[in-house]
Design an enzyme around this catalytic site. Structure first.
Site, PDB file in Angstrom:
ATOM      1  N   TYR A   1      -1.459  -3.382  -6.752  1.00 27.46           N
ATOM      2  CA  TYR A   1      -1.288  -4.171  -5.597  1.00 27.46           C
ATOM      3  C   TYR A   1      -2.608  -4.254  -4.651  1.00 27.46           C
ATOM      4  O   TYR A   1      -3.128  -3.122  -4.556  1.00 27.46           O
ATOM      5  CB  TYR A   1      -0.372  -3.431  -4.731  1.00 27.46           C
ATOM      6  N   GLY A   2      -2.840  -5.460  -3.912  1.00 33.65           N
ATOM      7  CA  GLY A   2      -3.926  -5.452  -3.378  1.00 33.65           C
ATOM      8  C   GLY A   2      -4.673  -4.508  -2.667  1.00 33.65           C
ATOM      9  O   GLY A   2      -5.712  -4.136  -2.902  1.00 33.65           O
TER      10      GLY A   2
ATOM     11  N   SER B   1      -1.493  -4.065  10.100  1.00 32.22           N
ATOM     12  CA  SER B   1      -1.094  -4.738   8.793  1.00 32.22           C
ATOM     13  C   SER B   1       0.240  -5.606   9.312  1.00 32.22           C
ATOM     14  O   SER B   1       1.406  -4.800   9.942  1.00 32.22           O
ATOM     15  CB  SER B   1      -0.845  -4.126   7.809  1.00 32.22           C
ATOM     16  N   ALA B   2       0.209  -6.677   9.148  1.00 33.17           N
ATOM     17  CA  ALA B   2       1.354  -7.676   9.200  1.00 33.17           C
ATOM     18  C   ALA B   2       1.470  -7.796  10.717  1.00 33.17           C
ATOM     19  O   ALA B   2       2.730  -7.834  11.113  1.00 33.17           O
ATOM     20  CB  ALA B   2       2.576  -7.476   8.510  1.00 33.17           C
ATOM     21  N   CYS B   3       0.681  -7.838  11.906  1.00 35.07           N
ATOM     22  CA  CYS B   3       0.832  -7.889  13.311  1.00 35.07           C
ATOM     23  C   CYS B   3       0.120  -9.237  13.716  1.00 35.07           C
ATOM     24  O   CYS B   3       0.003  -8.936  14.931  1.00 35.07           O
ATOM     25  CB  CYS B   3       0.706  -6.624  13.750  1.00 35.07           C
TER      26      CYS B   3
ATOM     27  N   PHE C   1       1.878 -17.266  18.572  1.00 33.52           N
ATOM     28  CA  PHE C   1       1.267 -18.432  17.527  1.00 33.52           C
ATOM     29  C   PHE C   1       0.007 -19.007  18.246  1.00 33.52           C
ATOM     30  O   PHE C   1      -0.664 -18.466  19.066  1.00 33.52           O
ATOM     31  CB  PHE C   1       2.103 -19.167  16.814  1.00 33.52           C
TER      32      PHE C   1
ATOM     33  N   LYS D   1      -9.871  -2.520   1.561  1.00 34.72           N
ATOM     34  CA  LYS D   1      -9.230  -1.279   2.575  1.00 34.72           C
ATOM     35  C   LYS D   1     -10.241  -0.098   1.848  1.00 34.72           C
ATOM     36  O   LYS D   1     -10.531   0.760   2.634  1.00 34.72           O
ATOM     37  CB  LYS D   1      -7.851  -1.004   2.311  1.00 34.72           C
TER      38      LYS D   1
ATOM     39  N   ASP E   1      -9.333  -9.893   8.984  1.00 37.22           N
ATOM     40  CA  ASP E   1      -8.836  -8.575   8.618  1.00 37.22           C
ATOM     41  C   ASP E   1      -9.894  -7.387   8.693  1.00 37.22           C
ATOM     42  O   ASP E   1      -9.399  -6.185   9.382  1.00 37.22           O
ATOM     43  CB  ASP E   1      -8.528  -8.599   7.096  1.00 37.22           C
TER      44      ASP E   1
ATOM     45  N   HIS F   1     -10.628  -2.401  11.611  1.00 40.24           N
ATOM     46  CA  HIS F   1      -9.628  -3.257  11.130  1.00 40.24           C
ATOM     47  C   HIS F   1      -9.438  -4.435  12.000  1.00 40.24           C
ATOM     48  O   HIS F   1      -8.262  -4.441  12.674  1.00 40.24           O
ATOM     49  CB  HIS F   1      -8.203  -2.309  10.707  1.00 40.24           C
TER      50      HIS F   1
ATOM     51  N   ARG G   1       0.792  -1.113   0.061  1.00 42.26           N
ATOM     52  CA  ARG G   1      -0.081   0.048   0.025  1.00 42.26           C
ATOM     53  C   ARG G   1       0.941   1.443   0.030  1.00 42.26           C
ATOM     54  O   ARG G   1       1.997   1.312   0.607  1.00 42.26           O
ATOM     55  CB  ARG G   1      -1.060   0.110   1.079  1.00 42.26           C
TER      56      ARG G   1
ATOM     57  N   ARG H   1       2.167 -12.093  -0.708  1.00 47.03           N
ATOM     58  CA  ARG H   1       0.685 -12.510  -0.279  1.00 47.03           C
ATOM     59  C   ARG H   1       0.110 -13.564  -0.809  1.00 47.03           C
ATOM     60  O   ARG H   1       0.523 -14.183  -1.987  1.00 47.03           O
ATOM     61  CB  ARG H   1      -0.159 -11.205  -0.606  1.00 47.03           C
TER      62      ARG H   1
END
Ligand code: GDP
Ligand code: PGA
Ligand code: MN
Ligand code: MN
Length: 588
Positions: A203-204, A254-256, A495, A212, A281, A232, A75, A371
């Protein structure tokens, strides 16, 4: 100009498609019905053009690789705008452009941009088609890659178009990959007229406009006027050995860790526990008649981070992406299997740009923001409630981020208003999901910094108002899986083991878990989180559950400075909570 047979009875939609076609001048117009046959045709066409590469059919049936332009991999927040009539309505948290200026700029870029290409009309529904909480949109795009991704990520095609033809309003999203020139790339949002214009990126997050752009930026704005929340957040059901399921929604940047938490597999020590994914998401949260907060997932698939996915960290996801998956920007092995950092199997032969892999280069073979796109129906832990028109009732909301220090493993806010402060004060280290520096701590309220379609001060007020309407509001928590020691190791195993934290969270909701009160909120007592079968260094739990008051005082200063930029618009009830925490830290 050639046209496919399907068109529409909806005059507004028909006219808009005509207008766009006049502007962009495509060779062909194709109305997408969302069928499997259509999907197959598009995939074949992209295999021919090289936009998709077929992966090893034995090990990964139905899997394809897309290599994006190397300068179009994430993004682009600096090129993303919210275009409200009044600049103050977009707030200092957004880049703003006057709607007239933005429109003019975009019309210039779109002019003639589809010459020689096909214009695809993609009707979609965000949320179960039968749900009154769902919302429709139509994306016009010249990218077949976008179409096949939208088919996996949304309810796309015929059913969505029928809903629009029955009179549903719809968001108009116009997209072109253009020339992929970062100098000619803009993602514009017009929340007041329910429009999106995106040019110059495939990109996505920039191009799949349902995600988004619609389900967060436009929907957050709509949600405010209509009395709900577009967030989110993942939505996950936790089933205990007695067979009772409770739902938690969690906002992480994002990515957390959202996708991982939403698909968690309970550790060995937790026989009889099950995890059910509702969403990974985005959550649309509505106050219910029963005084609880109810959530639907507007999406129908996952656009997930590939690196780090292994049979050990996320066996569900690892298994899920061995078939019928579109990979973007991963590496490949000699025998054409997808490969990424942390896969724990195989060796890369070519990197994400298709160059021969040089192990001595010190560079990652897969792009760190590579992704997978996959339908949620492939998830072995997909919740049976994922299609429920009313959604699922939320017992707890968790905020969280990536903080190597400061934030403890978990703490609970005193009440809703304090919880809004905890969310509003969030910060996290930046990741590869957006272009720009990585690993820099930045303020990211409710993980919505890149996605809130209006002024954050008004958004915080709205959160306070929604809470006041709920007789049984969810309890609010903050978590941090990412505390690191001096050698950069993660202290908490994370995890599957995160279930232990979810259990404490739910036990708190049901009034049977012990906690100590601190200036920042309630922390678990040292023995409150079940540690049976967990291997951590001595003293790790003490460290994970400590509150360094000096560090927290400077954190509060940072939060205060952040709030200052919103001036008088910041709600007084939020400042009251803020002053109370500052004072408690000072007195201790
Ligand atoms: P999302 O973008 O918020 O959905 O995040 P993901 O679930 O895709 O995770 C992003 C990255 O963080 C991946 O590389 C994961 O392997 C990693 N990750 C996720 N959960 C944990 C966790 O509990 N602990 C650690 N150390 N890493 C995690
Ligand atoms: P993520 O979604 O939150 O799974 O990373 C994509 C994004 O936010 O860009
Ligand atoms: Mn996201
Ligand atoms: Mn994710």
């Amino acid at each position: 100009m050639q046209r496919s047979p399907m068109s529409t009875r909806n005059a507004e939609l028909a006219q808009w498609v005509e207008e766009v076609a006049r502007l962009t001048r495509p060779d062909r117009i194709q109305w997408c019905d969302g069928s499997e046959a259509e999907d197959e045709r598009l995939i074949d066409q992209m295999l021919d053009s090289g936009e998709l590469i077929r992966l090893n059919e034995k090990t990964h049936p139905g899997c394809y690789l897309h290599r994006s332009d190397p300068a179009d991999v994430a993004r682009v927040e600096h090129l993303t705008f919210v275009c409200t009539e009044q600049e103050a309505d977009a707030g200092p948290n957004n880049h703003w452009m006057a709607p007239g200026d933005a429109r003019e700029k975009m019309l210039g870029l779109f002019e003639g941009c589809m010459e020689g290409r096909t214009l695809y009309v993609v009707p979609y529904c965000m949320g179960p088609v039968a749900s009154p909480l769902s919302r429709c949109g139509v994306e016009i795009t010249d990218s077949p890659y976008v179409v096949v991704n939208m088919r996996r990520m949304t309810r796309m095609g015929k059913a969505a178009l029928e809903r629009i033809e029955r009179g549903d309003s719809f968001v108009k999203g116009l997209h072109s990959t253009g020339e992929l020139d970062p100098e000619r790339r803009f993602i514009m949002h017009f929340p007041e007229s329910l429009e999106i214009m995106s040019y110059g990126s495939g990109y996505g997050g920039n191009a799949l406009l349902g995600k988004k752009c619609h389900a967060l930026r436009i929907a957050s704005y709509q949600a405010r006027t209509e009395g709900w929340l577009a967030e989110h957040m993942l939505i996950v059901g936790i089933e205990n050995p007695q067979g009772e399921t409770h739902y938690v929604a969690a906002a992480f940047p994002s990515a957390c860790g959202k996708t991982n938490l939403a698909m968690l597999i309970p550790p060995e020590s937790h026989q009889g526990w099950k995890i059910w994914t509702v969403g990974d998401d985005i959550a649309w949260l509505h106050p219910g008649k029963d005084g609880r907060l109810w959530a639907i997932n507007p999406e129908a698939g996952y656009f997930g981070v590939v690196p780090g996915t292994s049979p050990k960290t996320n066996p569900n996801a690892y298994e899920m992406i061995t078939r019928d998956t579109i990979f973007t920007n991963v590496a490949v092995t000699e025998d054409n299997q997808p490969w990424w950092e942390g896969k724990k199997d195989g060796q890369p032969a070519h990197d994400w740009q298709g160059r021969p892999w040089n192990p001595d280069s010190g560079k990652a073979a897969a792009h760190p923001n590579s992704r997978f796109t996959v339908s949620a129906t492939q998830n072995p832990s997909q919740s049976p409630e994922a299609e429920a028109p009313a959604g699922v009732p939320i017992s707890a909301i968790m905020f969280g981020g990536r903080r190597r220090d400061l934030a403890p493993l978990v703490f609970e806010a005193r009440d809703w208003n304090h919880g809004v402060l905890v969310g509003a004060g969030m910060a996290s280290e930046t990741t590869a999901a957006a272009t720009g520096a990585q690993g820099v701590v930045r303020r990211d309220p409710m993980a919505m910094k890149p996605f809130c379609g209006y002024n954050f001060a008004d958004y915080f007020s709205h959160w306070l108002n929604v809470g006041a309407k709920l007789d049984k509001p969810p309890r609010i928590f903050h978590v941090n899986w990412f505390r690191q020691d001096a050698e950069d190791n993660f202290i908490w195993p994370g995890f599957g083991e995160n279930l232990r934290v979810l259990r404490w969270v739910l036990d708190r909701c049901h009034g049977n878990a012990s906690a100590v009160e601190t200036p920042i909120g309630f922390l678990p007592t040292l023995d409150a989180i079940d540690q049976e079968g967990l291997s951590m260094k001595d003293g790790a739990m003490e460290e994970l559950l400590s509150v360094d008051e000096a560090l927290w005082q400077s954190e509060m200063t940072g939060i205060g400075d952040f709030f200052d930029q919103f001036g008088e618009r910041i709600p007084e009830a939020l400042m009251e909570e803020f002053r109370r925490v500052v004072e408690a830290l000072g007195n201790d």
